[in-house]
Structure formats: structure tokens, C-alpha cells
Design a protein around this motif. Structure first.
Motif, PDB file in Angstrom:
ATOM      1  N   GLY A 143      49.067  67.425  43.781  1.00 52.93           N
ATOM      2  CA  GLY A 143      50.467  67.132  44.075  1.00 52.93           C
ATOM      3  C   GLY A 143      50.938  65.805  43.500  1.00 52.93           C
ATOM      4  O   GLY A 143      52.099  65.430  43.643  1.00 52.93           O
ATOM      5  N   LEU A 144      50.034  65.094  42.821  1.00 52.95           N
ATOM      6  CA  LEU A 144      50.360  63.770  42.291  1.00 52.95           C
ATOM      7  C   LEU A 144      51.171  63.870  41.004  1.00 52.95           C
ATOM      8  O   LEU A 144      50.812  64.610  40.097  1.00 52.95           O
ATOM      9  N   TYR A 145      52.267  63.135  40.954  1.00 52.33           N
ATOM     10  CA  TYR A 145      53.008  62.959  39.705  1.00 52.33           C
ATOM     11  C   TYR A 145      52.516  61.638  39.125  1.00 52.33           C
ATOM     12  O   TYR A 145      53.048  60.574  39.425  1.00 52.33           O
ATOM     13  N   TYR A 146      51.494  61.739  38.302  1.00 57.16           N
ATOM     14  CA  TYR A 146      50.766  60.567  37.809  1.00 57.16           C
ATOM     15  C   TYR A 146      51.702  59.581  37.115  1.00 57.16           C
ATOM     16  O   TYR A 146      51.539  58.375  37.245  1.00 57.16           O
ATOM     17  N   CYS A 147      52.665  60.061  36.395  1.00 55.55           N
ATOM     18  CA  CYS A 147      53.586  59.194  35.639  1.00 55.55           C
ATOM     19  C   CYS A 147      54.898  58.962  36.378  1.00 55.55           C
ATOM     20  O   CYS A 147      55.923  58.665  35.755  1.00 55.55           O
ATOM     21  N   ASN A 148      54.889  59.074  37.688  1.00 53.42           N
ATOM     22  CA  ASN A 148      56.113  58.926  38.471  1.00 53.42           C
ATOM     23  C   ASN A 148      56.744  57.553  38.309  1.00 53.42           C
ATOM     24  O   ASN A 148      57.930  57.377  38.577  1.00 53.42           O
ATOM     25  N   ILE A 149      55.979  56.597  37.836  1.00 55.82           N
ATOM     26  CA  ILE A 149      56.527  55.267  37.587  1.00 55.82           C
ATOM     27  C   ILE A 149      57.656  55.349  36.554  1.00 55.82           C
ATOM     28  O   ILE A 149      58.636  54.609  36.639  1.00 55.82           O
ATOM     29  N   LEU A 150      57.555  56.281  35.599  1.00 54.40           N
ATOM     30  CA  LEU A 150      58.591  56.424  34.570  1.00 54.40           C
ATOM     31  C   LEU A 150      59.919  56.883  35.156  1.00 54.40           C
ATOM     32  O   LEU A 150      60.982  56.429  34.738  1.00 54.40           O
ATOM     33  N   SER A 151      59.862  57.774  36.138  1.00 54.63           N
ATOM     34  CA  SER A 151      61.114  58.223  36.761  1.00 54.63           C
ATOM     35  C   SER A 151      61.785  57.067  37.485  1.00 54.63           C
ATOM     36  O   SER A 151      63.008  56.908  37.441  1.00 54.63           O
ATOM     37  N   GLY A 152      60.993  56.212  38.112  1.00 56.16           N
ATOM     38  CA  GLY A 152      61.549  55.040  38.777  1.00 56.16           C
ATOM     39  C   GLY A 152      62.132  54.036  37.803  1.00 56.16           C
ATOM     40  O   GLY A 152      63.181  53.440  38.060  1.00 56.16           O
ATOM     41  N   VAL A 153      61.450  53.842  36.660  1.00 57.04           N
ATOM     42  CA  VAL A 153      61.956  52.912  35.643  1.00 57.04           C
ATOM     43  C   VAL A 153      63.329  53.369  35.146  1.00 57.04           C
ATOM     44  O   VAL A 153      64.271  52.572  35.060  1.00 57.04           O
ATOM     45  N   ILE A 154      63.456  54.641  34.842  1.00 56.43           N
ATOM     46  CA  ILE A 154      64.740  55.172  34.352  1.00 56.43           C
ATOM     47  C   ILE A 154      65.811  55.018  35.426  1.00 56.43           C
ATOM     48  O   ILE A 154      66.928  54.569  35.155  1.00 56.43           O
ATOM     49  N   ARG A 155      65.487  55.380  36.650  1.00 52.27           N
ATOM     50  CA  ARG A 155      66.455  55.291  37.751  1.00 52.27           C
ATOM     51  C   ARG A 155      66.899  53.844  37.971  1.00 52.27           C
ATOM     52  O   ARG A 155      68.096  53.556  38.100  1.00 52.27           O
ATOM     53  N   GLY A 156      65.961  52.906  37.976  1.00 52.42           N
ATOM     54  CA  GLY A 156      66.288  51.497  38.189  1.00 52.42           C
ATOM     55  C   GLY A 156      67.122  50.921  37.058  1.00 52.42           C
ATOM     56  O   GLY A 156      68.099  50.207  37.293  1.00 52.42           O
ATOM     57  N   ALA A 157      66.740  51.222  35.821  1.00 49.33           N
ATOM     58  CA  ALA A 157      67.482  50.705  34.668  1.00 49.33           C
ATOM     59  C   ALA A 157      68.908  51.248  34.644  1.00 49.33           C
ATOM     60  O   ALA A 157      69.863  50.500  34.409  1.00 49.33           O
ATOM     61  N   LEU A 158      69.057  52.537  34.909  1.00 42.01           N
ATOM     62  CA  LEU A 158      70.406  53.123  34.895  1.00 42.01           C
ATOM     63  C   LEU A 158      71.264  52.596  36.034  1.00 42.01           C
ATOM     64  O   LEU A 158      72.479  52.442  35.879  1.00 42.01           O
ATOM     65  N   GLU A 159      70.656  52.318  37.163  1.00 39.41           N
ATOM     66  CA  GLU A 159      71.427  51.761  38.270  1.00 39.41           C
ATOM     67  C   GLU A 159      72.003  50.390  37.904  1.00 39.41           C
ATOM     68  O   GLU A 159      73.107  50.040  38.314  1.00 39.41           O
ATOM     69  N   MET A 160      71.263  49.626  37.106  1.00 35.72           N
ATOM     70  CA  MET A 160      71.739  48.303  36.693  1.00 35.72           C
ATOM     71  C   MET A 160      72.889  48.374  35.692  1.00 35.72           C
ATOM     72  O   MET A 160      73.597  47.397  35.489  1.00 35.72           O
ATOM     73  N   VAL A 161      73.078  49.529  35.069  1.00 36.99           N
ATOM     74  CA  VAL A 161      74.232  49.714  34.183  1.00 36.99           C
ATOM     75  C   VAL A 161      75.237  50.681  34.810  1.00 36.99           C
ATOM     76  O   VAL A 161      75.927  51.431  34.133  1.00 36.99           O
ATOM     77  N   SER A 162      75.293  50.647  36.135  1.00 35.76           N
ATOM     78  CA  SER A 162      76.310  51.338  36.934  1.00 35.76           C
ATOM     79  C   SER A 162      76.207  52.861  36.939  1.00 35.76           C
ATOM     80  O   SER A 162      77.210  53.553  37.065  1.00 35.76           O
ATOM     81  N   MET A 163      75.001  53.396  36.807  1.00 40.51           N
ATOM     82  CA  MET A 163      74.821  54.848  36.886  1.00 40.51           C
ATOM     83  C   MET A 163      73.803  55.179  37.964  1.00 40.51           C
ATOM     84  O   MET A 163      72.625  54.859  37.843  1.00 40.51           O
ATOM     85  N   LYS A 164      74.269  55.806  39.019  1.00 38.44           N
ATOM     86  CA  LYS A 164      73.394  56.254  40.103  1.00 38.44           C
ATOM     87  C   LYS A 164      72.827  57.606  39.682  1.00 38.44           C
ATOM     88  O   LYS A 164      73.577  58.546  39.418  1.00 38.44           O
ATOM     89  N   THR A 165      71.493  57.687  39.585  1.00 36.87           N
ATOM     90  CA  THR A 165      70.870  58.913  39.093  1.00 36.87           C
ATOM     91  C   THR A 165      69.752  59.389  40.012  1.00 36.87           C
ATOM     92  O   THR A 165      69.262  58.652  40.859  1.00 36.87           O
ATOM     93  N   GLU A 166      69.370  60.621  39.780  1.00 40.44           N
ATOM     94  CA  GLU A 166      68.199  61.216  40.416  1.00 40.44           C
ATOM     95  C   GLU A 166      67.298  61.664  39.269  1.00 40.44           C
ATOM     96  O   GLU A 166      67.739  62.383  38.377  1.00 40.44           O
TER      97      GLU A 166
END
Length: 186
Positions: free
Chosen positions: A129-152
Motif C-alpha cells: 500500500g506504500l506510495y514510495y514516491c509520495n514525496i513528489l506529490s507533496g512537492v507539486i502540491r506545495g509548490a503550486l500552492e505558493m503560486v496561488s493554485m490549490k491542488t490535489e
């Protein structure tokens, strides 16, 4: 595709200081392993990796904007292309493709055929059940939030689970209006 900016992902990747890929991959693997030991529950590890990525993303966007000279993207489609072609190349040395757009242009897939984070990795049966590269989804979400885009951002396909590629689904939830801390007329 709209112009990405004066510097392509290849040009930036060639000019940035890099760390040894094997060292990076093995260090990331050690972090994931330690999280599995400390948290015991795979779902908790997935959440922690996403949160770690988010924290990295909110800081990484500054370096990206400073080094890439990319101008403000006009829409979410252009933003996704910049992430895939410039961001992934700049920080991971790989290029991704953007596919599967919905009719509204608010949801797409970023597909990676190569992912340096998974070199030397095999998931044991206890970690299915592990998403080994889940850190990448967080990086994208965090970066986009800083440029005013709330994402999932969620994983759709994962080569560690037997799929043919790595695929992240990025869904724009809302465009956050920029807020300024003060008013000029006061």
C-alpha cells in the motif's frame, strides 16, 4: 505549447549544482525505511511523505523561479507543462509528459517513464500500500500552492506496483487570489 521561458529544463539541469544520483536515491530510500520503522502503518508513511514533500515544495518554488526565469504561466495547462518539462528536468534530471486533460482543463496526468527515486527499490509484500514516491506529490502540491493554485495530487500508476509508467494526477481545486499584506492607498 506556450513558450516556457528563456531557459529550458535541459539548460537549467546542465547549469545547476548536482549531488550524486546514487547517494540521493539511497538517502531517500533510508528515509522511507526509517519512516516505515517508526510509523509502522503504511498509510501513515504515505501521509508523512506527502507532508515532507509539501514542505519541500513550498521552499523549492523559490529556487525554481529564480533559476528558471520562467514568466508567470497564463493558465493551469501551461503550468503543468512547465512542471513536466522544466521542473522535473531541473530537480530530478528527467522529463515528464502531460496527458489526460479533462474538458475543463483543470485535471491532468503527469507521466514519468523514468524516476531516479526508485533505482535499487523493490517493495516487499508488507508494503504494497506504500506510495514510495509520495514525496513528489507533496512537492507539486506545495509548490503550486505558493503560486496561488490549490491542488490535489494523487498517484494513478506506479512502476513499483507493476504498472508501465509512473503517473501522477494533478487536479486544480481552485485558483487562490493573491493577497497583499498592505494597501497602497492608506
Amino acid at each position: 505549447m506556450a513558450p516556457v521561458g528563456p531557459r529550458s529544463g535541459d539548460a537549467i539541469f546542465a547549469s545547476v549544482e548536482r549531488v550524486n544520483a546514487e547517494l540521493f536515491t539511497l538517502t531517500y530510500g533510508a528515509i522511507v525505511r526509517q519512516l516505515l520503522t517508526d510509523l509502522e502503518e503504511v498509510e501513515e508513511v504515505n501521509k508523512q511523505l506527502d507532508q515532507m514533500g509539501y514542505n519541500i515544495g513550498i521552499r523549492l518554488i523559490d529556487e525554481f523561479l529564480a533559476k528558471s526565469n520562467v514568466s508567470r504561466c497564463v493558465d493551469f495547462k501551461e503550468t503543468a507543462e512547465v512542471i513536466a518539462k522544466v521542473g522535473f528536468k531541473m530537480f530530478l534530471g528527467v522529463t515528464a509528459s502531460v496527458t489526460n486533460w479533462d474538458a475543463e482543463g483543470t485535471c491532468c496526468s503527469i507521466v514519468l517513464e523514468d524516476n531516479p527515486l526508485v533505482d535499487f527499490v523493490e517493495l516487499p509484500d508488507t508494503c504494497q500500500g506504500l506510495y514510495y514516491c509520495n514525496i513528489l506529490s507533496g512537492v507539486i502540491r506545495g509548490a503550486l500552492e505558493m503560486v496561488s493554485m490549490k491542488t490535489e495530487v494523487t498517484w494513478v500508476r506506479d512502476m513499483l506496483r507493476g504498472d508501465d509508467v509512473f503517473e501522477l494526477q494533478v487536479k486544480l481545486l481552485k485558483q487562490v487570489p493573491e493577497e497583499y499584506p498592505y494597501k497602497d492607498d492608506e
